[in-house]
Design a protein around this motif. Sequence first.
Motif, PDB file in Angstrom:
ATOM      1  N   PHE A 131      -2.519  33.158 -26.941  1.00 25.39           N
ATOM      2  CA  PHE A 131      -2.017  32.012 -27.702  1.00 25.39           C
ATOM      3  C   PHE A 131      -0.893  32.471 -28.620  1.00 25.39           C
ATOM      4  O   PHE A 131      -1.040  33.436 -29.379  1.00 25.39           O
ATOM      5  N   LEU A 132       0.241  31.768 -28.553  1.00 27.67           N
ATOM      6  CA  LEU A 132       1.415  32.096 -29.346  1.00 27.67           C
ATOM      7  C   LEU A 132       1.507  31.134 -30.534  1.00 27.67           C
ATOM      8  O   LEU A 132       0.858  30.087 -30.549  1.00 27.67           O
ATOM      9  N   PRO A 133       2.324  31.482 -31.530  1.00 24.72           N
ATOM     10  CA  PRO A 133       2.515  30.555 -32.655  1.00 24.72           C
ATOM     11  C   PRO A 133       2.993  29.199 -32.151  1.00 24.72           C
ATOM     12  O   PRO A 133       3.906  29.117 -31.331  1.00 24.72           O
ATOM     13  N   GLY A 134       2.356  28.136 -32.613  1.00 23.23           N
ATOM     14  CA  GLY A 134       2.691  26.801 -32.149  1.00 23.23           C
ATOM     15  C   GLY A 134       3.726  26.127 -33.028  1.00 23.23           C
ATOM     16  O   GLY A 134       4.254  26.722 -33.969  1.00 23.23           O
ATOM     17  N   ALA A 135       4.009  24.884 -32.714  1.00 24.30           N
ATOM     18  CA  ALA A 135       5.003  24.136 -33.463  1.00 24.30           C
ATOM     19  C   ALA A 135       4.614  22.668 -33.535  1.00 24.30           C
ATOM     20  O   ALA A 135       4.239  22.068 -32.525  1.00 24.30           O
TER      21      ALA A 135
END
Length: 225
Positions: A131-135
Amino acid sequence: MATVYSMIFKLTSFLSAWLLLVTAAVAEPLPTELRDDPFKLAQAVSKRTFGRINTEQEQLLAQPELLKEIVREELIPYADYRFAAYKVIGQSELKKSSKEQRDRFVEAFKENLIVTYAQLFTEYNGQKVAFLPGALSDENYATVKTLIQEPGRPDISVDFKMRRNKKTGQWLAYDMVAENLSMLSQKEAELRGLIRQQGLDAVTDLLIEKNQTKIEFQSESEEAK
């Protein structure tokens, strides 16, 4: 030979199912604090779903139809399938339809998602999800970014589109975008033209017929075709 899209689709299928819906007991709903955060929700749903698949692997191999129940219990409660179904119908056809017609289509669309994703879950073989940083697009829309990682293959980017339900204030998933290919757009392309040509009732009947498809695990030779 498989197309580029089908290869991406197969590699991401095990995660895509949570977008969007019985065994002995109904799954306990996730805590409210998780459902109020789209990024925490995505991770919690993924962890619980794949944990259950791993735990029930023996039963699933013997009874693949149980995958439908996993999708129904673990994923559908966190999928905005009505919003997605209305997007597929389109505004012009929505205005022509009755509430009864819309509700019937939504139910068939939901069941079609269950069948589709249950079959895709047969492709799951332990791939990892990062999971990557979301927006947050705004206060009502968010994008959850992930990478599908499998030894010997390039990472595949998968974005999950989330929206906040106006009535409950909680987040639900309505689309998956794998390597810039939208699942919702694919459904629109597949069904909207048919709805215009044949009518909403006819397409609903078509989905109901497709929903009778049995879930099957494919052999390695069949997958290689």
